[in-house]
Design a protein around this motif. Structure first.
Motif, mmCIF file in Angstrom:
data_model
loop_
_atom_site.group_PDB
_atom_site.id
_atom_site.type_symbol
_atom_site.label_atom_id
_atom_site.label_comp_id
_atom_site.label_asym_id
_atom_site.label_seq_id
_atom_site.Cartn_x
_atom_site.Cartn_y
_atom_site.Cartn_z
ATOM 1 N N HIS A 52 2.918 -14.719 59.911
ATOM 2 C CA HIS A 52 3.701 -13.668 60.578
ATOM 3 C C HIS A 52 3.282 -12.283 60.096
ATOM 4 O O HIS A 52 3.206 -11.339 60.899
ATOM 5 N N PHE A 53 2.996 -12.153 58.816
ATOM 6 C CA PHE A 53 2.512 -10.880 58.282
ATOM 7 C C PHE A 53 1.170 -10.528 58.923
ATOM 8 O O PHE A 53 0.942 -9.390 59.342
ATOM 9 N N ASP A 54 0.302 -11.511 59.009
ATOM 10 C CA ASP A 54 -1.010 -11.327 59.626
ATOM 11 C C ASP A 54 -0.868 -10.871 61.079
ATOM 12 O O ASP A 54 -1.573 -9.967 61.537
ATOM 13 N N ILE A 55 0.046 -11.473 61.808
ATOM 14 C CA ILE A 55 0.299 -11.071 63.193
ATOM 15 C C ILE A 55 0.766 -9.620 63.255
ATOM 16 O O ILE A 55 0.310 -8.851 64.104
ATOM 17 N N LEU A 56 1.646 -9.236 62.348
ATOM 18 C CA LEU A 56 2.129 -7.847 62.326
ATOM 19 C C LEU A 56 0.996 -6.855 62.125
ATOM 20 O O LEU A 56 0.912 -5.851 62.836
ATOM 21 N N ILE A 57 0.150 -7.112 61.160
ATOM 22 C CA ILE A 57 -0.876 -6.116 60.838
ATOM 23 C C ILE A 57 -2.049 -6.146 61.800
ATOM 24 O O ILE A 57 -2.846 -5.215 61.812
ATOM 25 N N ASN A 58 -2.133 -7.184 62.623
ATOM 26 C CA ASN A 58 -3.286 -7.294 63.516
ATOM 27 C C ASN A 58 -2.973 -7.245 65.005
ATOM 28 O O ASN A 58 -3.905 -7.154 65.805
ATOM 29 N N THR A 59 -1.708 -7.310 65.401
ATOM 30 C CA THR A 59 -1.425 -7.359 66.843
ATOM 31 C C THR A 59 -0.490 -6.274 67.346
ATOM 32 O O THR A 59 -0.415 -6.074 68.554
ATOM 33 N N VAL A 60 0.217 -5.584 66.488
ATOM 34 C CA VAL A 60 1.113 -4.526 66.961
ATOM 35 C C VAL A 60 0.253 -3.364 67.445
ATOM 36 O O VAL A 60 -0.593 -2.857 66.710
ATOM 37 N N ASP A 61 0.461 -2.961 68.686
ATOM 38 C CA ASP A 61 -0.374 -1.930 69.302
ATOM 39 C C ASP A 61 -0.075 -0.526 68.790
ATOM 40 O O ASP A 61 -0.957 0.317 68.745
ATOM 41 N N TYR A 80 8.200 -10.177 67.003
ATOM 42 C CA TYR A 80 8.010 -9.571 65.685
ATOM 43 C C TYR A 80 9.263 -9.591 64.819
ATOM 44 O O TYR A 80 9.223 -9.201 63.662
ATOM 45 N N ASP A 81 10.370 -10.035 65.380
ATOM 46 C CA ASP A 81 11.617 -10.091 64.617
ATOM 47 C C ASP A 81 11.656 -11.402 63.838
ATOM 48 O O ASP A 81 12.293 -12.371 64.221
ATOM 49 N N THR A 82 10.921 -11.406 62.729
ATOM 50 C CA THR A 82 10.753 -12.610 61.919
ATOM 51 C C THR A 82 11.378 -12.401 60.544
ATOM 52 O O THR A 82 11.845 -11.311 60.216
ATOM 53 N N GLU A 83 11.340 -13.447 59.757
ATOM 54 C CA GLU A 83 11.818 -13.351 58.382
ATOM 55 C C GLU A 83 11.034 -12.287 57.610
ATOM 56 O O GLU A 83 11.597 -11.529 56.820
ATOM 57 N N VAL A 84 9.733 -12.205 57.856
ATOM 58 C CA VAL A 84 8.901 -11.200 57.180
ATOM 59 C C VAL A 84 9.349 -9.791 57.576
ATOM 60 O O VAL A 84 9.431 -8.907 56.725
ATOM 61 N N MET A 85 9.653 -9.576 58.851
ATOM 62 C CA MET A 85 10.119 -8.257 59.274
ATOM 63 C C MET A 85 11.440 -7.911 58.591
ATOM 64 O O MET A 85 11.632 -6.775 58.142
ATOM 65 N N GLN A 86 12.313 -8.875 58.476
ATOM 66 C CA GLN A 86 13.583 -8.620 57.789
ATOM 67 C C GLN A 86 13.337 -8.293 56.316
ATOM 68 O O GLN A 86 14.002 -7.423 55.736
#
Length: 109
Positions: A52-61, A80-86
């Motif tokens: 999930h962290f990887d998705i955040l740093i690589n897919t948020v436009d 993007y509303d995941t445990e990592v985001m919280q």
């Protein structure tokens, strides 16, 4: 595999900050938030949360969107509303008033 993935995520986060793109508000701040968060929490994250962290740093436009989500100024959309985001939202509150003004050194793996 897991330790390599953690290191790659840290390197990816830090390399964004060293690219010289600091003119837009949020870029440097995101790098500080993400790199200090990962230095503190990365080694203990589950594989799912590392993904999930990887998705955040690589897919948020939009770096603006990511910054506003992490700082609690706006709500992240469902993907993007995941445990990592919280965890990031709580981390940016910095209730312990830790000095997070510099990116951490890369860990040895």
């Amino acid at each position: 595999w897991y330790q390599r993935r953690v290191r790659e995520a840290v390197v990816s986060t830090q390399s964004t900050g060293s690219s010289g793109i600091n003119a837009e508000y949020g870029i440097a701040e995101n790098c500080l938030i993400l790199s200090t968060f990962f230095a503190e929490h990365g080694p203990s994250l589950s594989r799912k949360n590392v993904d999930h962290f990887d998705i955040l740093i690589n897919t948020v436009d939009s770096d603006w969107d990511l910054y506003y989500w992490m700082t609690g100024k706006d709500y992240p959309p469902p993907p993007y509303d995941t445990e990592v985001m919280q965890m990031l939202i709580e981390f940016t509150q910095n209730k312990d008033m830790k000095d997070r003004t510099q990116q951490p050194e890369l860990p040895e793996v």
